[in-house]
Design a protein around this motif. Structure first.
Motif, PDB file in Angstrom:
ATOM      1  N   SER A  33       0.801  -1.146  -0.085  1.00 50.18           N
ATOM      2  CA  SER A  33      -0.052  -0.001  -0.056  1.00 50.18           C
ATOM      3  C   SER A  33       0.830   1.406   0.234  1.00 50.18           C
ATOM      4  CB  SER A  33      -1.034  -0.099   1.079  1.00 50.18           C
ATOM      5  OG  SER A  33      -0.100   0.096   2.445  1.00 50.18           O
ATOM      6  N   ALA A  34       0.277   2.217  -0.620  1.00 55.25           N
ATOM      7  CA  ALA A  34       1.139   3.641  -0.653  1.00 55.25           C
ATOM      8  C   ALA A  34       0.385   4.691  -0.536  1.00 55.25           C
ATOM      9  CB  ALA A  34       1.872   3.707  -2.247  1.00 55.25           C
ATOM     10  N   LYS A  35       0.991   5.789   0.019  1.00 55.32           N
ATOM     11  CA  LYS A  35       0.351   6.956   0.134  1.00 55.32           C
ATOM     12  C   LYS A  35       0.475   7.817  -1.031  1.00 55.32           C
ATOM     13  CE  LYS A  35       0.301   7.131   5.136  1.00 55.32           C
ATOM     14  NZ  LYS A  35       1.421   6.884   6.077  1.00 55.32           N
ATOM     15  N   LYS A  36      -0.701   8.455  -1.665  1.00 54.95           N
ATOM     16  CA  LYS A  36      -0.379   9.284  -2.752  1.00 54.95           C
ATOM     17  C   LYS A  36      -0.456  10.642  -2.632  1.00 54.95           C
ATOM     18  CE  LYS A  36      -3.737  10.003  -6.563  1.00 54.95           C
ATOM     19  NZ  LYS A  36      -4.691   9.479  -7.325  1.00 54.95           N
ATOM     20  N   PHE A  37       0.689  11.518  -3.102  1.00 58.60           N
ATOM     21  CA  PHE A  37       0.549  12.656  -3.009  1.00 58.60           C
ATOM     22  C   PHE A  37       0.759  13.512  -4.456  1.00 58.60           C
ATOM     23  CE2 PHE A  37       2.740  10.741   0.676  1.00 58.60           C
ATOM     24  CZ  PHE A  37       2.139  11.523   1.508  1.00 58.60           C
ATOM     25  N   THR A  38      -0.097  14.408  -4.547  1.00 57.75           N
ATOM     26  CA  THR A  38      -0.194  15.121  -5.873  1.00 57.75           C
ATOM     27  C   THR A  38       0.806  16.395  -5.760  1.00 57.75           C
ATOM     28  OG1 THR A  38      -2.214  14.525  -6.453  1.00 57.75           O
ATOM     29  CG2 THR A  38      -1.517  16.363  -7.821  1.00 57.75           C
ATOM     30  N   GLU A  39       1.870  16.518  -6.262  1.00 61.12           N
ATOM     31  CA  GLU A  39       2.880  17.250  -6.312  1.00 61.12           C
ATOM     32  C   GLU A  39       2.346  18.796  -7.059  1.00 61.12           C
ATOM     33  OE1 GLU A  39       4.949  17.003  -4.033  1.00 61.12           O
ATOM     34  OE2 GLU A  39       5.296  14.919  -4.319  1.00 61.12           O
ATOM     35  N   ASP A  40       3.089  19.964  -6.595  1.00 63.64           N
ATOM     36  CA  ASP A  40       2.463  21.499  -7.221  1.00 63.64           C
ATOM     37  C   ASP A  40       2.616  21.542  -8.713  1.00 63.64           C
ATOM     38  OD1 ASP A  40       2.029  22.331  -4.622  1.00 63.64           O
ATOM     39  OD2 ASP A  40       4.143  23.374  -4.600  1.00 63.64           O
ATOM     40  N   ASP A  41       3.562  20.294  -9.271  1.00 65.21           N
ATOM     41  CA  ASP A  41       3.789  20.386 -10.696  1.00 65.21           C
ATOM     42  C   ASP A  41       2.627  19.362 -11.309  1.00 65.21           C
ATOM     43  OD1 ASP A  41       4.778  18.060  -9.903  1.00 65.21           O
ATOM     44  OD2 ASP A  41       6.851  18.392 -11.081  1.00 65.21           O
ATOM     45  N   GLY A  42       1.860  18.927 -10.603  1.00 68.14           N
ATOM     46  CA  GLY A  42       1.021  17.760 -10.964  1.00 68.14           C
ATOM     47  C   GLY A  42       1.370  16.313 -10.988  1.00 68.14           C
ATOM     48  N   SER A  43       2.759  16.170 -10.797  1.00 65.67           N
ATOM     49  CA  SER A  43       3.218  14.730 -10.889  1.00 65.67           C
ATOM     50  C   SER A  43       2.657  13.970  -9.388  1.00 65.67           C
ATOM     51  CB  SER A  43       4.853  14.815 -10.810  1.00 65.67           C
ATOM     52  OG  SER A  43       5.293  15.199  -9.520  1.00 65.67           O
TER      53      SER A  43
ATOM     54  N   ALA B 126       6.465  10.521 -10.390  1.00 66.99           N
ATOM     55  CA  ALA B 126       6.270  10.286 -12.046  1.00 66.99           C
ATOM     56  C   ALA B 126       5.214  11.302 -12.471  1.00 66.99           C
ATOM     57  CB  ALA B 126       6.234   8.828 -12.345  1.00 66.99           C
ATOM     58  N   PRO B 127       5.101  11.348 -13.587  1.00 64.54           N
ATOM     59  CA  PRO B 127       4.246  12.302 -14.142  1.00 64.54           C
ATOM     60  C   PRO B 127       2.818  11.827 -13.745  1.00 64.54           C
ATOM     61  CG  PRO B 127       5.898  11.911 -15.725  1.00 64.54           C
ATOM     62  CD  PRO B 127       6.192  11.114 -14.763  1.00 64.54           C
ATOM     63  N   SER B 128       2.474  10.260 -13.810  1.00 63.29           N
ATOM     64  CA  SER B 128       1.136   9.973 -13.489  1.00 63.29           C
ATOM     65  C   SER B 128       0.960   8.767 -12.623  1.00 63.29           C
ATOM     66  CB  SER B 128       0.450   9.287 -15.063  1.00 63.29           C
ATOM     67  OG  SER B 128       1.253   8.148 -15.284  1.00 63.29           O
ATOM     68  N   GLU B 129       0.062   8.615 -12.058  1.00 63.59           N
ATOM     69  CA  GLU B 129      -0.026   7.490 -11.050  1.00 63.59           C
ATOM     70  C   GLU B 129       0.497   6.117 -11.663  1.00 63.59           C
ATOM     71  OE1 GLU B 129      -3.332   5.090  -8.118  1.00 63.59           O
ATOM     72  OE2 GLU B 129      -3.787   7.327  -8.528  1.00 63.59           O
ATOM     73  N   LYS B 130      -0.006   6.086 -12.865  1.00 64.74           N
ATOM     74  CA  LYS B 130       0.350   4.702 -13.527  1.00 64.74           C
ATOM     75  C   LYS B 130       1.865   4.652 -13.454  1.00 64.74           C
ATOM     76  CE  LYS B 130      -0.141   1.843 -17.667  1.00 64.74           C
ATOM     77  NZ  LYS B 130      -1.076   1.840 -18.983  1.00 64.74           N
ATOM     78  N   GLU B 131       2.584   5.624 -14.017  1.00 63.97           N
ATOM     79  CA  GLU B 131       3.892   5.612 -14.132  1.00 63.97           C
ATOM     80  C   GLU B 131       4.613   5.383 -12.686  1.00 63.97           C
ATOM     81  OE1 GLU B 131       5.543   8.297 -17.701  1.00 63.97           O
ATOM     82  OE2 GLU B 131       3.467   9.126 -16.689  1.00 63.97           O
ATOM     83  N   ALA B 132       3.943   6.340 -11.618  1.00 65.77           N
ATOM     84  CA  ALA B 132       4.565   6.096 -10.472  1.00 65.77           C
ATOM     85  C   ALA B 132       4.313   4.606  -9.783  1.00 65.77           C
ATOM     86  CB  ALA B 132       3.664   7.012  -9.599  1.00 65.77           C
ATOM     87  N   ILE B 133       3.261   4.160  -9.895  1.00 68.75           N
ATOM     88  CA  ILE B 133       3.278   2.726  -9.662  1.00 68.75           C
ATOM     89  C   ILE B 133       4.375   1.671 -10.312  1.00 68.75           C
ATOM     90  CG2 ILE B 133       1.828   0.675  -9.800  1.00 68.75           C
ATOM     91  CD1 ILE B 133      -0.831   2.353  -9.304  1.00 68.75           C
ATOM     92  N   SER B 134       4.525   1.879 -11.600  1.00 69.14           N
ATOM     93  CA  SER B 134       5.424   1.097 -12.247  1.00 69.14           C
ATOM     94  C   SER B 134       6.906   1.312 -11.684  1.00 69.14           C
ATOM     95  CB  SER B 134       5.393   1.407 -13.709  1.00 69.14           C
ATOM     96  OG  SER B 134       6.568   0.786 -14.546  1.00 69.14           O
ATOM     97  N   ALA B 135       7.285   2.481 -11.541  1.00 69.30           N
ATOM     98  CA  ALA B 135       8.344   3.053 -10.741  1.00 69.30           C
ATOM     99  C   ALA B 135       8.689   2.367  -9.629  1.00 69.30           C
ATOM    100  CB  ALA B 135       8.604   4.579 -10.879  1.00 69.30           C
ATOM    101  N   LEU B 136       7.681   2.658  -8.698  1.00 69.71           N
ATOM    102  CA  LEU B 136       7.468   1.938  -7.256  1.00 69.71           C
ATOM    103  C   LEU B 136       7.873   0.177  -7.297  1.00 69.71           C
ATOM    104  CD1 LEU B 136       7.612   2.754  -4.167  1.00 69.71           C
ATOM    105  CD2 LEU B 136       5.178   2.748  -4.456  1.00 69.71           C
ATOM    106  N   ALA B 137       6.922  -0.083  -8.315  1.00 65.45           N
ATOM    107  CA  ALA B 137       7.212  -1.643  -8.246  1.00 65.45           C
ATOM    108  C   ALA B 137       8.771  -2.217  -8.883  1.00 65.45           C
ATOM    109  CB  ALA B 137       6.289  -2.161  -9.613  1.00 65.45           C
ATOM    110  N   SER B 138       9.101  -1.357  -9.675  1.00 67.66           N
ATOM    111  CA  SER B 138      10.573  -1.775 -10.018  1.00 67.66           C
ATOM    112  C   SER B 138      11.537  -1.424  -8.755  1.00 67.66           C
ATOM    113  CB  SER B 138      11.057  -0.880 -11.174  1.00 67.66           C
ATOM    114  OG  SER B 138      10.287  -1.138 -12.332  1.00 67.66           O
ATOM    115  N   ALA B 139      11.378  -0.423  -8.124  1.00 70.80           N
ATOM    116  CA  ALA B 139      12.226   0.064  -6.717  1.00 70.80           C
ATOM    117  C   ALA B 139      12.058  -1.270  -5.860  1.00 70.80           C
ATOM    118  CB  ALA B 139      11.728   1.454  -6.143  1.00 70.80           C
TER     119      ALA B 139
END
Length: 98
Positions: free
Chosen positions: A10-20, A34-47
């Motif tokens: 589980s992850a906490k989701k934060f929308t940054e000032d730049d929309g990322s 990442a620019p989108s939630e989908k891309e952030a999930i992908s990056a987090l999964a790889s991490a």
């Protein structure tokens, strides 16, 4: 794999000032932006997968640290799945608070 089926990420989701989107994982001290939630999930999964491989390679050291013991089932789940896409499917996101 069946023994670890109850362990999900589980992850906490934060929308940054730049929309990322920044995701901060609850079970392991990791965060990705990442620019989108989908891309952030992908990056987090790889991490998660990379972290888990490193944890396993130094298992004796990390497993003996009291603050790391709760991470062990999540590390093994990632190693068993061995696929960032499958790990990503196990991540649920909820709004974080600042």
């Amino acid at each position: 794999a069946a023994l670890l089926s109850g362990y999900n990420y589980s992850a906490k989701k934060f929308t940054e000032d730049d929309g990322s989107i920044t995701l901060s994982l609850n079970e392991i001290p990791l965060a990705e932006n990442a620019p989108s939630e989908k891309e952030a999930i992908s990056a987090l999964a790889s991490a998660i997968l990379e972290y888990s491989v490193d944890f396993y390679n130094e298992f004796n050291m990390w497993a003996s640290a009291p603050n790391k013991k709760s991470e062990i089932p999540y590390v093994f789940k990632a190693l068993i799945l061995d696929d960032a896409k499958k790990i990503g499917e196990c991540i649920s996101c909820q709004a974080g608070e600042i």
